[in-house]
Design a protein around this motif. Structure first.
Motif, mmCIF file in Angstrom:
data_model
loop_
_atom_site.group_PDB
_atom_site.id
_atom_site.type_symbol
_atom_site.label_atom_id
_atom_site.label_comp_id
_atom_site.label_asym_id
_atom_site.label_seq_id
_atom_site.Cartn_x
_atom_site.Cartn_y
_atom_site.Cartn_z
ATOM 1 N N ASP A 159 11.273 -5.488 9.712
ATOM 2 C CA ASP A 159 12.511 -4.852 10.353
ATOM 3 C C ASP A 159 12.214 -3.850 11.535
ATOM 4 O O ASP A 159 13.209 -3.638 12.260
ATOM 5 N N TYR A 165 7.059 -2.338 2.230
ATOM 6 C CA TYR A 165 7.506 -2.918 3.689
ATOM 7 C C TYR A 165 7.787 -4.505 3.371
ATOM 8 O O TYR A 165 7.422 -5.263 2.778
ATOM 9 N N ARG A 166 8.697 -4.978 4.490
ATOM 10 C CA ARG A 166 9.182 -6.038 4.704
ATOM 11 C C ARG A 166 8.039 -6.903 5.602
ATOM 12 O O ARG A 166 7.734 -6.131 6.710
ATOM 13 N N PRO A 201 6.129 -3.741 10.132
ATOM 14 C CA PRO A 201 7.185 -4.345 9.186
ATOM 15 C C PRO A 201 8.023 -5.234 10.053
ATOM 16 O O PRO A 201 8.265 -5.018 11.109
ATOM 17 N N SER A 261 10.342 0.120 4.892
ATOM 18 C CA SER A 261 11.263 -0.402 5.533
ATOM 19 C C SER A 261 12.593 -0.284 4.554
ATOM 20 O O SER A 261 12.714 0.163 3.666
#
Length: 598
Positions: free
Chosen positions: A545, A513-514, A543, A587
């Motif tokens: 994104d 995950y971002r 996340p 993500s």
């Protein structure tokens, strides 16, 4: 006269006495007949009314207080049926127990199959003591007064109430319906839930906030009772049903909050911090999913009723998290773009005031995104050369800093943000990096959620719905969402914050995950009033994104000092749980990072 004398002479002394007695009885009989005639023919209605009034009782039918539930319907607080044991000392002193035989079982009195062994108040006390946890001497003393109503014990269970009913001492001892407030999760959400006083009125926390909603309306019954206090069949003359209080459902997910509480407690222990606070908020709606602190205060306790939740009452300088709000204002006003280039030294002097970065470094070429990633105080001052004090103040205010959250939680502090006109030459610059004003955890969380929500600030809320006694569910009205910055500005800020998240990947990264984040560290006043304490905080969007949650973590005086190294690790623990619990898709790879150096 002579005839009368002769008559009495003829009767003699004995006969005369008999005659006088007969006459006296006749007069007495006549008086009784006269009195009876008056009672029956003249005062009969008044006496009947008086007798009826003496037999008539009006009793309160208590309404139950509504439940407090989490977002999934898990009960966090509820009123449980209990009974108060009431004695009538005057009647008790005339009590005569009936020994048990084979013919009167169920209508007699015994203790463990043996005769009571005494009469009056002592007998009632012995019988009652056999089923409630109060010794007979204490009960006997209470039942030996000239009162008609004494409380012998409060809040006995329905099971004990049934045992009292089987003692066959109705009238001498009765039970009145009552209730107690029970909380299912101990110290979880302790001060946030708060508590109720002896009368069942909310005095702190959610119990106080929603007291009117949770409180029901008592009913009543009016009937005639016999000498033993029992209801005379067919004499119910008036009745009003009780209306129970409404149930309040929170946005809090108790499973998430439990995990947050554990992560905080473990983190405070690991870093030897004084305390910790954490908030989890839904980005798209403003709902508070978790709001807790490391304090171990049980809901409903005296401490919970006297202590506001630290998560809503504690204020502090946010430190470098404040750079996000200041930089967003610069972008919105068109003063800069994220790609603008700066050569940043580690110290700077402006108008006779010196400022420095947290670490010494050579003059470095950073973009505005790089200034945020490296959390440079000097870079913020350089970028703000055209950013007026009034503009700095207005954007802090627009993001909700120093403003009431709208949650209206008891004990909530709004922090402090003084107007720009009161700032001195140093404060106008320190506000660029989160010093010179104070805020709370909820304000920081919603301000970052505004950026994650494409620049739109939602009204935070913690009350999800209310269900009344008839089962009708309503949703409380919430404030309108407001746009604070343009969507393009929010996108740039989130992009730069993601570079911060990457910088702290080792400490706070969540596999798959971002994250977009900002860390902060601020010196605050210690117990002696000097700047000897540290607030280390971290706020993250995940996340990055496809923002779902904002998580804020604050620690007081952790070993390790910096927010990224301490609070960031707790964020990681909470974030991993959120991604798993809500099955958030992984993500996509990042491809649009704004350069941080040049």
């Amino acid at each position: 006269m002579r005839r009368i004398r002769r008559f009495f002479d003829a009767l003699g002394q004995f006969g005369t006495r008999c005659l006088l007695v007969l006459v006296a009885f006749a007069v007495l009989s006549a008086a009784c007949v006269g009195k009876l005639t008056v009672l029956q023919l003249v005062n009969d209605k008044g006496l009947a009314v008086a007798a009826e009034e003496n037999r008539t009782k009006t009793v309160t039918v208590q309404a139950n207080r509504g439940k407090i539930e989490d977002t999934n319907g898990t009960v966090l607080a509820q009123s449980v049926e209990r009974y108060n044991v009431i004695g009538d000392p005057v009647l008790a002193q005339s009590f005569k127990p009936t020994d048990c035989t084979t013919n009167n079982k169920g209508y007699c009195h015994s203790i463990n199959g043996k005769p009571v062994g005494t009469t009056g108040a002592a007998a009632v006390a012995r019988l009652l003591s056999s089923v409630i946890d109060v010794d007979a001497k204490t009960l006997g003393a209470k039942l030996s007064s000239n009162l008609r109503y004494v409380v012998l014990k409060k809040n006995v269970s329905p099971e004990v109430k049934r045992k009292i009913d089987k003692l066959n001492i109705g009238g001498y001892v009765t039970t009145e319906l009552s209730s107690i407030r029970e909380y299912s999760n101990g110290a979880l959400l302790g001060s946030l839930l708060g508590g109720v006083d002896g009368s069942g009125k909310g005095v702190s926390g959610i119990e106080l906030l929603e007291d009117k909603t949770l409180t029901g309306t008592n009913g009543s019954k009016k009937y005639q009772s016999g000498g033993g206090g029992q209801v005379i069949p067919g004499t119910l003359v008036d009745s009003k049903d009780a209306v129970n209080g409404s149930d309040v459902k929170l946005t809090i997910d108790s499973d998430v909050d439990w995990y947050v509480k554990k992560a905080l407690t473990d983190g405070v222990s690991q870093y030897h911090a004084q305390w910790g606070i954490a908030v989890v908020q839904d980005v798209q709606t403003g709902a508070i999913i978790a709001l807790d602190d490391s304090d171990q205060i049980e809901a409903g306790s005296t401490e919970a009723m006297q202590t506001a939740s630290r998560a809503v009452a504690q204020t502090f300088e946010p430190g470098s998290i404040g750079k996000v709000f200041a930089m967003a204002g610069m972008l919105q006003l068109g003063l800069h773009k994220m790609t603008d280039q700066f050569s940043v030294p580690s110290t700077i002097t402006v108008d006779g005031q010196s400022y420095k970065d947290s670490h010494e470094h050579a003059t470095t070429n950073w973009t505005l995104a790089g200034i945020l990633q490296q959390s440079s105080n000097v870079g913020m001052i350089m970028a703000a050369d055209q950013y007026t004090s009034e503009e700095r103040y207005e954007f802090l205010k627009k993001f909700g800093i120093g403003q009431a959250s709208g949650l209206n939680l008891p004990g909530e502090s709004s922090g402090s943000l003084t107007s720009a006109s009161t700032w001195d030459g140093r404060t106008r610059n320190t506000v660029l990096f989160g010093q010179g004003y104070s805020t709370n955890a909820m304000q920081i969380t919603n301000a970052i959620a505004t950026i994650a929500n494409k620049g739109v600030k939602n009204q935070q809320y913690i009350i999800k719905s209310v269900t009344d006694a008839d089962g009708r569910t309503t949703t409380p009205k919430r404030g309108e969402a407001t746009r604070v910055i343009d969507e393009s500005v929010a996108s740039q800020m989130l992009n730069a914050m993601e570079s911060v998240g990457e910088y702290y990947q080792a400490q706070a990264g969540i596999s798959g995950y971002r994250i977009a984040a900002k860390t902060g560290t601020a010196e605050v006043a210690g117990s002696n009033g000097a700047l000897t304490s540290i607030i280390a905080d971290w706020v993250g969007v995940l996340p990055a994104d496809n923002p779902r949650f904002v998580v804020t973590v604050i620690l007081k005086d952790p070993e390790g000092t910096y927010g990224g190294m301490t609070a960031g690790t707790i964020f990681k623990t909470i974030g991993e749980f959120l991604m798993q619990k809500y099955q958030v898709p992984a993500s996509t790879p990042r491809t649009d990072a704004i350069p941080v150096t040049w």
